[in-house]
Enzyme design. Structure first.
Site, PDB file in Angstrom:
ATOM      1  N   TYR A 144       0.851  -1.192   0.000  1.00  0.00           N
ATOM      2  CA  TYR A 144       0.000   0.000   0.000  1.00  0.00           C
ATOM      3  C   TYR A 144       0.884   1.239   0.000  1.00  0.00           C
ATOM      4  O   TYR A 144       1.828   1.325   0.774  1.00  0.00           O
ATOM      5  CB  TYR A 144      -0.880  -0.005   1.253  1.00  0.00           C
ATOM      6  CG  TYR A 144      -1.828   1.167   1.361  1.00  0.00           C
ATOM      7  CD1 TYR A 144      -2.880   1.318   0.453  1.00  0.00           C
ATOM      8  CD2 TYR A 144      -1.679   2.122   2.364  1.00  0.00           C
ATOM      9  CE1 TYR A 144      -3.760   2.388   0.556  1.00  0.00           C
ATOM     10  CE2 TYR A 144      -2.556   3.199   2.473  1.00  0.00           C
ATOM     11  CZ  TYR A 144      -3.594   3.324   1.566  1.00  0.00           C
ATOM     12  OH  TYR A 144      -4.458   4.384   1.677  1.00  0.00           O
ATOM     13  N   ASP A 239       9.205   2.894   0.137  1.00  0.00           N
ATOM     14  CA  ASP A 239       8.119   3.534   0.861  1.00  0.00           C
ATOM     15  C   ASP A 239       8.289   3.165   2.332  1.00  0.00           C
ATOM     16  O   ASP A 239       7.882   2.084   2.763  1.00  0.00           O
ATOM     17  CB  ASP A 239       6.769   3.071   0.314  1.00  0.00           C
ATOM     18  CG  ASP A 239       5.602   3.633   1.119  1.00  0.00           C
ATOM     19  OD1 ASP A 239       5.859   4.313   2.139  1.00  0.00           O
ATOM     20  OD2 ASP A 239       4.450   3.397   0.723  1.00  0.00           O
ATOM     21  N   LYS A 267       3.654   8.976   8.966  1.00  0.00           N
ATOM     22  CA  LYS A 267       3.439   8.382  10.293  1.00  0.00           C
ATOM     23  C   LYS A 267       4.416   8.918  11.362  1.00  0.00           C
ATOM     24  O   LYS A 267       4.248  10.048  11.775  1.00  0.00           O
ATOM     25  CB  LYS A 267       3.421   6.859  10.173  1.00  0.00           C
ATOM     26  CG  LYS A 267       2.307   6.438   9.190  1.00  0.00           C
ATOM     27  CD  LYS A 267       1.901   4.989   9.184  1.00  0.00           C
ATOM     28  CE  LYS A 267       0.614   4.819   8.397  1.00  0.00           C
ATOM     29  NZ  LYS A 267       0.700   4.112   7.155  1.00  0.00           N
TER      30      LYS A 267
HETATM   31  C1  LIG Z   1       0.042   4.609   5.775  1.00  0.00           C
HETATM   32  C2  LIG Z   1       0.848   4.350   4.564  1.00  0.00           C
HETATM   33  C3  LIG Z   1       0.791   5.195   3.453  1.00  0.00           C
HETATM   34  C4  LIG Z   1      -0.196   6.321   3.333  1.00  0.00           C
HETATM   35  O1  LIG Z   1       0.025   7.314   4.268  1.00  0.00           O
HETATM   36  P1  LIG Z   1      -1.210   8.301   4.635  1.00  0.00           P
HETATM   37  O2  LIG Z   1      -0.589   9.258   5.593  1.00  0.00           O
HETATM   38  O3  LIG Z   1      -2.280   7.449   5.210  1.00  0.00           O
HETATM   39  O4  LIG Z   1      -1.617   8.959   3.370  1.00  0.00           O
HETATM   40  C5  LIG Z   1       1.667   4.960   2.415  1.00  0.00           C
HETATM   41  N1  LIG Z   1       2.541   3.941   2.453  1.00  0.00           N
HETATM   42  C6  LIG Z   1       2.618   3.110   3.494  1.00  0.00           C
HETATM   43  C7  LIG Z   1       3.627   2.023   3.498  1.00  0.00           C
HETATM   44  C8  LIG Z   1       1.764   3.272   4.582  1.00  0.00           C
HETATM   45  O5  LIG Z   1       1.815   2.406   5.594  1.00  0.00           O
END
Ligand SMILES: *Cc1c(COP(=O)(O)O)cnc(C)c1O
Length: 428
Positions: A144, A239, A267
């Site tokens: 994701y 990511d 985060k």
């Molecule tokens: C949470 C998450 C996102 C998206 O971040 P948001 O602040 O919710 O837009 C993207 N990549 C990873 C790996 C994530 O865990």
């Protein structure tokens, strides 16, 4: 425990907010029941609208690595707010957090701040496409990267939970530039590259996956991706929205000693306020506006409250030599304890763990990619989730999410949780 007030609040919310929530996984759809409304949180605990106290294993999906309402962050936000909450002009604070982040993470010279992980990943691929002058990207099934169009192709997290990997509204034109590969399968990546020679701008990956449960990169996988990218002039994007400043000071690049070309954050970097960021070596970052041709902007990017929360959080992590070791020890203790009781109770399971990320899969086979993650028994997971909730323990309301361990958890909390898993899993 009673959830009367939460149910009432949810019914009111449903009238004015689609599904009653502002982010789908909060809705309890895959586990049944209605979501719990939070009133406040402190340290390792949530206090809900019915007065229940819950041990929190989600921690806002990662940011609250030092526990809720961590005092230095709260104090910093309050002090900063008195001086004005948004200017749309540069502040010294932005340079300060940029310098600190760059000093903690290997291999990056410049960083740009945005307001979410979604924005960070979306901007990172635009930058990669602009820099390489190529259009396609490879992503991995079950990973994701936020909800921007290019990534809603077999995405993890809520997108799996709801069984709609390809969201309506994503155009065929966009979808055709996102190529899919299987996690931990280098041969598969090679064949995708071969079939799209000189067309691939970037490979984006969660270098430890956390959105199909926690999935570890197998030995040689990340290094193999690095070599393939070098060989084919493809940028490797890590990511690290989930893993950055959580698995190590320098994230997965440091943990497994593999360099990425662009790194995305979110985060933890915001200390609980809306912050994302992407970073790379100078040559790549200078491609961004206003220096370069790739456009990217944000009215609230670098917002002073968000920056001071993030800076205070990063300082706390940077100054604590033992933090990642301590988190790892607590999580390992929890993993071993849960494993022991599930085994005693003759349950089929697999526990995956890296540092302070952990997930429990109700299937005996190794969980190494999206296919194997999907084999987990969701009926058992539902019983697990609701059983733990009754005991006052809040885990993610979906079998496809990692748990995020916070340093505020005590060994008493962990023992209590292990005992609760024992009790709950006897009735599976
Ligand atoms: C949470 C998450 C996102 C998206 O971040 P948001 O602040 O919710 O837009 C993207 N990549 C990873 C790996 C994530 O865990």
């Amino acid at each position: 425990m009673l959830y009367k007030r939460s149910s009432e609040l949810f019914a009111e919310a449903e009238k004015v907010i689609p599904g009653g929530v502002n982010s789908p996984v909060r809705a309890f759809k895959s586990v049944g029941g209605t979501p719990i409304f939070v009133e406040k949180a402190k340290g390792a605990y949530l206090f809900d609208a019915d007065g229940n106290k819950l041990i929190d294993y989600i921690n806002s999906w990662g940011p609250m690595i030092l526990g809720h309402a961590y005092q230095p962050v709260v104090d910093a936000i309050i002090e900063k707010a008195k001086l004005g909450t948004s200017f749309g002009m540069p502040t010294e604070l932005e340079t300060e957090i940029a310098k600190l982040a760059i000093s903690m993470v290997p291999n990056i010279d410049k960083i740009r701040f945005v307001s979410s992980g979604t924005e960070a990943c979306m901007s990172a691929i635009r930058l990669a496409r602009g820099f390489t002058k190529k259009e396609k990207i490879i992503k991995f099934a079950g990973c994701y990267h936020g909800h921007s169009d290019s990534f809603l192709i077999q995405a993890g997290s809520g997108a799996i939970t709801f069984g709609s990997p390809n969201s309506p509204g994503v155009t065929a034109g966009t979808a055709k530039d996102t190529l899919l590969a299987n996690y931990n399968n280098l041969d598969n990546v090679k064949s995708v590259i071969e079939a799209n020679k000189n067309e691939i701008a970037a490979i984006i990956i969660e270098p430890v996956a956390g959105n199909m449960g926690c999935i570890l990169p197998q030995k040689g996988f990340l290094k193999g991706l690095r070599s393939l990218c070098d060989e084919h002039q493809i940028l490797l994007i890590f990511d690290e929205v989930m893993t950055g400043f959580r698995l190590a000071k320098g994230g997965v690049q440091e943990l497994y000693n593999v360099n990425a070309d662009i790194v995305c954050f979110g985060k933890v970097i915001g200390g609980g306020l809306p912050v994302g960021a992407f970073a790379a070596r100078e040559e790549i970052m200078n491609y961004l506006a206003p220096l370069g041709p790739v456009y990217q902007a944000g009215t609230l990017s670098g917002n002073p409250l968000a920056m001071v929360a993030g800076l205070t959080m990063l300082k706390a992590l940077n100054d604590d030599a033992d933090i990642f070791k301590r988190l790892n020890e607590k999580t390992t203790y929890l993993a071993n304890g849960i494993g022991r009781v599930l085994k005693n109770n003759k349950i089929d399971f697999t526990i995956n763990q890296v540092g302070s990320m952990i997930s429990v899969h109700f299937d005996a086979n190794p969980v190494i990619d999206f296919e194997t993650a999907k084999k987990g028994d969701n009926e058992t997971f539902k019983k697990f989730f609701h059983g733990l909730l009754k005991e006052g323990i809040y885990i993610a309301p979906s079998a496809y999410e990692s748990w995020f361990i916070t340093d505020a958890l005590t060994y008493d909390d962990l023992d209590f949780t292990i005992a609760a898993v024992d009790k709950v899993s006897r009735d599976f």
